[in-house]
Enzyme design. Structure first.
Site, mmCIF file in Angstrom:
data_model
loop_
_atom_site.group_PDB
_atom_site.id
_atom_site.type_symbol
_atom_site.label_atom_id
_atom_site.label_comp_id
_atom_site.label_asym_id
_atom_site.label_seq_id
_atom_site.Cartn_x
_atom_site.Cartn_y
_atom_site.Cartn_z
ATOM 1 N N ASP A 164 4.243 -0.287 12.257
ATOM 2 C CA ASP A 164 3.579 -0.727 11.181
ATOM 3 C C ASP A 164 2.655 -1.902 11.134
ATOM 4 O OD1 ASP A 164 4.917 1.731 9.648
ATOM 5 O OD2 ASP A 164 6.608 0.549 10.361
ATOM 6 N N ASP A 206 -0.410 -1.789 5.582
ATOM 7 C CA ASP A 206 0.063 -0.282 6.013
ATOM 8 C C ASP A 206 1.231 0.120 5.175
ATOM 9 O OD1 ASP A 206 0.265 2.376 7.140
ATOM 10 O OD2 ASP A 206 1.776 1.575 8.598
ATOM 11 N N GLU A 209 -4.409 1.032 3.875
ATOM 12 C CA GLU A 209 -4.494 2.196 4.315
ATOM 13 C C GLU A 209 -4.159 3.224 3.275
ATOM 14 O OE1 GLU A 209 -3.883 4.049 8.677
ATOM 15 O OE2 GLU A 209 -1.797 4.259 7.643
#
Length: 169
Positions: free
Chosen positions: A139, A7, A67
């Site tokens: 996260d 992420d 992502e």
């Protein structure tokens, strides 16, 4: 298969590692890489690259997934996030990893069942799908969700490939 989920973020990059055997998933590790806001941007990007390289060397993943970046109203923030994402992709590619990329709504739908899920819902489902996981932070939970999404996509692709081979036989 060992999968590294990522992420990306300039301030905090979440990472999570899972082991996938078919539909069975197991938590391996997770964490967050933070960069100092007082440092110049090039130094922050270098530190992110170096820290992620250490994670990759320690965990030895077979593949990775990241992502995708969503833009926001602040162009400078979006640019910095894009630069951090580029560094994350470079670190994984430099290690020879094949990298899947997923839109945040795809990750949310894969893990929670709806593309509009909130962070707390993602964290709850990650805890459900990976029993006993101790999350290093939101996260890291998002990174594990990306890894879970990648594992599901790989399992689906493998199953589809087997069906196509059986149909030809």
């Amino acid at each position: 298969m060992i999968i590294l989920g990522l992420d990306p973020g300039l301030g905090t990059t979440g990472w999570g590692v899972i082991a996938a055997e078919g539909n069975r998933l197991r938590h391996v590790a997770n964490g967050q890489i933070r960069t100092e806001t007082t440092m110049p941007l090039p130094r922050r990007l270098h530190n992110l690259y170096a820290a992620l390289g250490e994670v990759i060397r320690a965990e030895r993943p077979d593949g990775a997934a990241a992502e995708q970046v969503l833009g926001n109203s602040n162009a400078q923030s979006t640019l910095k996030l894009g630069q951090a994402r580029g560094v994350v992709l470079l670190a994984a590619a430099n290690a020879g990893l094949v990298i899947g990329e997923y839109h945040p709504s795809v990750v949310k739908k894969a893990v929670v069942g709806t593309g509009g899920a909130e962070k707390v819902q993602i964290q709850a489902m990650v805890g459900h799908l990976l029993p006993g996981v101790k999350l290093a932070g939101p996260d890291a939970a998002d990174a594990l969700a990306v890894a879970i999404t990648h594992a599901h996509h790989l399992a689906s692709a493998q199953a589809m490939g087997r069906r196509q081979l059986e149909a030809r036989a």
